[in-house]
Enzyme design. Structure first.
Site, PDB file in Angstrom:
ATOM      1  N   THR A   1      -2.169  58.600  67.503  1.00  0.00           N
ATOM      2  CA  THR A   1      -1.152  57.583  67.215  1.00  0.00           C
ATOM      3  C   THR A   1      -1.829  56.307  66.763  1.00  0.00           C
ATOM      4  OG1 THR A   1       0.312  58.569  68.846  1.00  0.00           O
ATOM      5  CG2 THR A   1       0.784  56.278  68.230  1.00  0.00           C
TER       6      THR A   1
ATOM      7  N   GLN B   1     -19.576  44.334  55.695  1.00  0.00           N
ATOM      8  CA  GLN B   1     -19.937  42.914  55.506  1.00  0.00           C
ATOM      9  C   GLN B   1     -19.638  42.417  54.102  1.00  0.00           C
ATOM     10  OE1 GLN B   1     -20.711  40.907  57.894  1.00  0.00           O
ATOM     11  NE2 GLN B   1     -21.352  42.258  59.551  1.00  0.00           N
TER      12      GLN B   1
ATOM     13  N   CYS C   1     -25.648  44.071  67.767  1.00  0.00           N
ATOM     14  CA  CYS C   1     -25.789  45.352  68.448  1.00  0.00           C
ATOM     15  C   CYS C   1     -27.149  45.472  69.119  1.00  0.00           C
ATOM     16  CB  CYS C   1     -25.591  46.496  67.456  1.00  0.00           C
ATOM     17  SG  CYS C   1     -24.148  46.247  66.430  1.00  0.00           S
TER      18      CYS C   1
ATOM     19  N   HIS D   1     -12.456  43.290  62.205  1.00  0.00           N
ATOM     20  CA  HIS D   1     -12.869  42.078  62.919  1.00  0.00           C
ATOM     21  C   HIS D   1     -13.983  41.308  62.230  1.00  0.00           C
ATOM     22  CE1 HIS D   1     -16.526  43.471  65.406  1.00  0.00           C
ATOM     23  NE2 HIS D   1     -16.149  44.562  64.778  1.00  0.00           N
TER      24      HIS D   1
ATOM     25  N   GLY E   1     -15.558  49.964  62.163  1.00  0.00           N
ATOM     26  CA  GLY E   1     -16.645  50.312  61.251  1.00  0.00           C
ATOM     27  C   GLY E   1     -17.493  51.482  61.746  1.00  0.00           C
ATOM     28  N   THR E   2     -17.766  51.510  63.040  1.00  0.00           N
ATOM     29  CA  THR E   2     -18.610  52.580  63.585  1.00  0.00           C
ATOM     30  C   THR E   2     -17.943  53.938  63.378  1.00  0.00           C
ATOM     31  OG1 THR E   2     -19.538  51.076  65.214  1.00  0.00           O
ATOM     32  CG2 THR E   2     -19.697  53.429  65.715  1.00  0.00           C
TER      33      THR E   2
HETATM   34  N1  PLP Z   1     -21.500  48.360  59.671  1.00  0.00           N
HETATM   35  C1  PLP Z   1     -21.955  47.114  59.568  1.00  0.00           C
HETATM   36  C2  PLP Z   1     -22.705  46.707  58.339  1.00  0.00           C
HETATM   37  C3  PLP Z   1     -21.728  46.197  60.597  1.00  0.00           C
HETATM   38  O1  PLP Z   1     -22.172  44.949  60.489  1.00  0.00           O
HETATM   39  C4  PLP Z   1     -21.034  46.627  61.760  1.00  0.00           C
HETATM   40  C5  PLP Z   1     -20.845  45.724  62.915  1.00  0.00           C
HETATM   41  O2  PLP Z   1     -21.728  45.019  63.323  1.00  0.00           O
HETATM   42  C6  PLP Z   1     -20.551  47.928  61.801  1.00  0.00           C
HETATM   43  C7  PLP Z   1     -20.803  48.767  60.742  1.00  0.00           C
HETATM   44  C8  PLP Z   1     -19.771  48.440  62.971  1.00  0.00           C
HETATM   45  O3  PLP Z   1     -18.439  47.954  62.914  1.00  0.00           O
HETATM   46  P1  PLP Z   1     -17.518  47.933  64.214  1.00  0.00           P
HETATM   47  O4  PLP Z   1     -17.985  46.811  65.068  1.00  0.00           O
HETATM   48  O5  PLP Z   1     -16.129  47.698  63.666  1.00  0.00           O
HETATM   49  O6  PLP Z   1     -17.638  49.260  64.872  1.00  0.00           O
END
Ligand code: PLP
Length: 359
Positions: free
Chosen positions: A226, A174, A304, A190, A68-69
């Site tokens: 890759t 989410q 986080c 995940h 996600g990040t």
């Molecule tokens: N965006 C949201 C709304 C999230 O809840 C999270 C993770 O806590 C992320 C992005 C980041 O995802 P990732 O842990 O896969 O980098």
């Protein structure tokens, strides 16, 4: 053990584990043309179809990432930098105050680096819903990009993404679903029972976009490197198995909380897997540790920011006092959560409150 922290990371679904185990026995690089390479490519393309089905898009619009990040950074940087090349520059960013840090920090960095790019924060109401009416979106000049998450990771409050007009980026980590009006959509494996370290960014054909990782031309040249074949296989299987859960566990949980608990976003539409609340006068750190000793795993604010005493930026944006925000706990459910988990959490919270009152 009672794991109630699915918003931080949901355990691997059996379907995802099985798909990963199968994929781990493929040996080739998916870019190789020999049969081993083709077998690995096949695994990726099947998973791409599964993600596309979940997101209601064509498979070619799915770009695999490391999570996600990365998807959030790729969407924002890719859109802004891509627009510089397209001749129709994005000059205004509208970003909701309750976005994930990966969005907030990326937009701040972009605004510092790109001359003429302006940022407007969309405020959140006390309900936890971003208030689009409080922006200058309709008045200003220049192309705008709006970043709004589908559901907040701390409160679970669903955001009004469907009502946004214009170039839209949705962090759907989410709340994965089809967002027809979004040009960019982030997903993470995940959070839905897939493995950690893999995600996807959906990018529509007509959306401005510039690749950030250059190299071997993977992912149609939009994200080189890759591919994580086994991770992608697990993500695909998790996406295929994913369904929205009922509100039963959350409702049972919230009905059993002490009367003194403050439930954030209680009267708003929320995803069913999240409950965010404060036990006044009991710090989140104390609660997380007390519950952990009872075998119940929950989080203080968002994962986080756990470990930091800083109150959540989401609760602050909703107008919550620092005092209450410091007591906020998040309980989040997922595919393997049970009533026994809920009852164990409630029993532990009940004991904690009694101890506090006696002290
Ligand atoms: N965006 C949201 C709304 C999230 O809840 C999270 C993770 O806590 C992320 C992005 C980041 O995802 P990732 O842990 O896969 O980098």
């Amino acid at each position: 053990m009672h794991y109630l922290d699915h918003n931080a990371s949901s355990p691997l679904r059996p379907e995802a584990r099985a798909a990963m185990e199968r994929a781990l026995s493929t040996v080739g690089n998916p870019s190789s043309v020999h049969r081993a390479g083709r077998a690995a490519r096949h695994v990726i393309e099947d998973a791409r179809e599964q993600i596309a089905a979940l997101a209601g898009v064509k498979a070619r619009n799915v770009i695999f990432t490391s999570g996600g990040t990365e998807s959030n950074a790729l969407a924002l940087r890719g859109a802004v930098e891509g627009s510089l090349e397209s001749g129709e520059r994005i000059t205004r960013l509208f970003v909701s105050a309750i976005e994930h840090e990966s969005v907030l920090k990326t937009v701040s960095a972009l605004v510092e680096r790109i001359p003429g790019l302006r940022l407007e924060i969309i405020p959140a109401a006390a309900t936890g819903v971003a208030d689009l009416s409080a922006t200058t979106l309709r008045e200003g000049k220049g192309r705008a990009l709006i970043a709004m998450m589908a559901a907040n990771n701390e409160t679970g409050v669903v955001q009004p993404v469907e009502s946004v007009e214009g170039l839209l980026f949705v962090d759907a980590v989410q709340r994965p679903d089809a967002y027809d009006n979004a040009s960019y959509v982030s997903l993470s494996a995940h959070k839905i029972g897939g493995p950690q370290g893999v995600g996807a960014l959906i990018v529509r054909d007509d959306a401005p976009f510039s690749a950030q990782l250059l190299g071997g031309g993977q992912e149609r040249g939009l994200r080189a490197g890759t591919e994580n074949v086994a991770g992608i296989a697990g993500f695909g299987a998790a996406a295929a198995a994913w369904t929205i859960m009922s509100t039963n566990l959350r409702d049972r949980f919230e009905a059993g909380l002490p009367a003194s608990a403050v439930i954030f976003g209680r009267n708003s539409l929320r995803v069913p897997h999240t409950s965010n609340f404060a036990l006044p006068d009991v710090s989140a750190e104390t609660s997380v540790m007390a519950l952990d000793l009872d075998g119940v795993m929950v989080s203080s604010g968002s994962a986080c920011s756990s470990g930091k005493v800083k109150p959540s930026h989401v609760l602050k944006a909703m107008g919550t006092s620092d005092e209450i925000a410091r007591c906020a706990l998040r309980v989040s459910f997922g595919w393997n959560s049970t009533e026994a988990d809920v009852d164990a959490a409630l029993a532990s919270i009940g004991r904690l409150v009694v101890r506090r009152e006696a002290a």
